[in-house]
Design an enzyme around this catalytic site. Structure first.
Site, PDB file in Angstrom:
ATOM      1  N   ASP A  85       0.815  -1.216   0.000  1.00 23.30           N
ATOM      2  CA  ASP A  85       0.000   0.000   0.000  1.00 23.30           C
ATOM      3  C   ASP A  85       0.853   1.273   0.000  1.00 23.30           C
ATOM      4  O   ASP A  85       0.382   2.327   0.407  1.00 23.30           O
ATOM      5  CB  ASP A  85      -0.960  -0.014   1.196  1.00 23.30           C
ATOM      6  CG  ASP A  85      -0.232  -0.094   2.523  1.00 23.30           C
ATOM      7  OD1 ASP A  85       0.993  -0.327   2.522  1.00 23.30           O
ATOM      8  OD2 ASP A  85      -0.884   0.084   3.572  1.00 23.30           O
ATOM      9  N   GLU A  86       2.119   1.148  -0.434  1.00 18.83           N
ATOM     10  CA  GLU A  86       2.996   2.315  -0.549  1.00 18.83           C
ATOM     11  C   GLU A  86       3.543   2.346  -1.978  1.00 18.83           C
ATOM     12  O   GLU A  86       4.661   1.914  -2.246  1.00 18.83           O
ATOM     13  CB  GLU A  86       4.110   2.237   0.497  1.00 18.83           C
ATOM     14  CG  GLU A  86       3.549   2.280   1.923  1.00 18.83           C
ATOM     15  CD  GLU A  86       4.571   1.905   2.996  1.00 18.83           C
ATOM     16  OE1 GLU A  86       5.772   1.897   2.720  1.00 18.83           O
ATOM     17  OE2 GLU A  86       4.124   1.590   4.117  1.00 18.83           O
TER      18      GLU A  86
ATOM     19  N   GLU B 161      11.254   7.131   3.486  1.00 13.36           N
ATOM     20  CA  GLU B 161       9.796   7.361   3.432  1.00 13.36           C
ATOM     21  C   GLU B 161       9.628   8.682   2.688  1.00 13.36           C
ATOM     22  O   GLU B 161      10.040   9.729   3.191  1.00 13.36           O
ATOM     23  CB  GLU B 161       9.229   7.477   4.843  1.00 13.36           C
ATOM     24  CG  GLU B 161       9.604   6.312   5.750  1.00 13.36           C
ATOM     25  CD  GLU B 161       8.465   5.340   5.944  1.00 13.36           C
ATOM     26  OE1 GLU B 161       7.415   5.497   5.271  1.00 13.36           O
ATOM     27  OE2 GLU B 161       8.619   4.420   6.755  1.00 13.36           O
TER      28      GLU B 161
HETATM   29 ZN   LIG Z   1       6.744   0.850   4.207  1.00 19.95          ZN
END
Ligand SMILES: [Zn+2]
Length: 332
Positions: free
Chosen positions: A126-127, A265
């Protein structure tokens, strides 16, 4: 006969990890890190926030490549840019989707005394921003070779390997884990706790990464995640369990592969509106290129030969004060 040997000081990466944001908040939490340890946690910025509020999305995947579109994009890239690349597979996901890698180099597939860098995207299903950015990165390098000195440096002096999606099944299921709902970033052997030591029990995606590192001696790498703005570097775990990630890919790379891996991230929102992707790419482009180029521009590099006959040698180099031993080897 060939020898590959590179020493990279861990400190150099501090110069190239993500910059930006105007405040550092040591108490922010990130999707992969319950607490920040050695990384930087930067307060989130919201791209096009007003626009999203006015036009809420019913389908978060809209505008993102499907798995088959991603496969097509990788293969098209391989055809279009065959003079400086090759496409290969390191295995298959649980549901049988090929884990395709693009290698970019002036001599793809050849062993050279040059550092190898890898980018891994979509570790968590989901990234998905990383997989989009990595296709843009590959194409940007292809389009700017022989035009841009930084790209020339990367193509001529580095072997760059790009795995846009480590977890295509998780992407199609729109969830973090793979098709068996295992978090792949907790599935690697851990330096402190033995629960993951049986390699046969690993997920196929994890095993593919592990054999990939045995095949290619990577100097450094970065995995791309979403849900925060963080650049995190080893270690993730500690013996006293004060830090939260065990069985992560990053520490395993450094300990067992000699590969210094960053966990990046890159978007505060895991699944931002696809119309933001070109802007996110612009935000990250130079950092990604400079991170790869830093393998050539910084650190210590060398080749080791015997003093009498000039033969390449295997051995160890210990670096004072950072308590880390670099293994180097040659293939004959
Ligand atoms: Zn991650």
């Amino acid at each position: 006969m060939n020898i590959k040997f590179c020493i990279i000081f861990s400190l150099f990466l501090r110069n190239v990890i993500a910059r930006g944001g105007d405040r550092i908040n040591p108490l922010s939490s990130a999707s992969d890190l319950g607490f920040p340890n050695h990384g930087y946690v930067v307060l989130a910025r919201h791209l096009f926030e007003d626009n999203q509020a006015r036009h809420p999305r019913t389908d978060i995947t809209r505008g993102y490549m499907t798995n088959s579109e991603l496969e097509k994009a990788v293969k098209e890239f391989g055809r279009r840019c065959s003079h400086i690349s090759r496409v290969y597979s390191i295995g298959k996901s649980v549901q049988g989707f090929p884990l395709l890698v693009i290698e970019i180099s002036d001599k793809p597939g050849k062993e050279e005394p040059e550092p190898a860098f890898k980018f891994v995207g979509n570790v968590h299903g989901d990234e998905p921003v990383g997989r989009e950015l990595l296709i843009l990165l590959a194409n940007w390098i292809c389009d700017n070779y022989m035009r841009d000195p930084l790209v020339n440096l990367i193509v001529d002096k580095v072997h760059l390997h790009i795995l846009p999606s480590m977890n295509p099944d998780g992407f199609s299921l729109k969830r973090r884990g793979n098709a068996n709902d295992i978090d792949l970033n907790r599935d690697f052997p851990d330096q402190f706790f033995p629960w993951n030591n049986d390699e046969d029990a690993r997920q196929p995606e994890t095993k593919a990464i592990m054999s990939w590192l045995r095949e290619i001696h990577f100097t450094a790498s970065a995995s791309l995640h979403g849900g925060a703005l963080v650049a995190n570097y080893p270690w993730d775990g500690s013996l006293d369990k004060r830090y939260p990630v065990y069985g992560g890919m990053q520490d395993w790379n450094y300990i067992y592969g000699g590969c210094f891996e960053l966990t990046l991230e890159i978007t505060d929102n895991k699944w931002p509106n696809a119309m933001e992707l070109p802007t996110i790419w612009e935000y990250n482009k130079m950092s990604m290129l400079n991170l790869i180029a830093s393998l050539v521009k910084t650190g210590v590099h060398g080749r080791v030969f015997s003093s009498d006959r000039g033969r390449p040698l295997s051995g160890l180099i210990t670096i004072k004060e950072i308590n880390y031993t670099v293994l180097f080897s040659h293939k004959s």
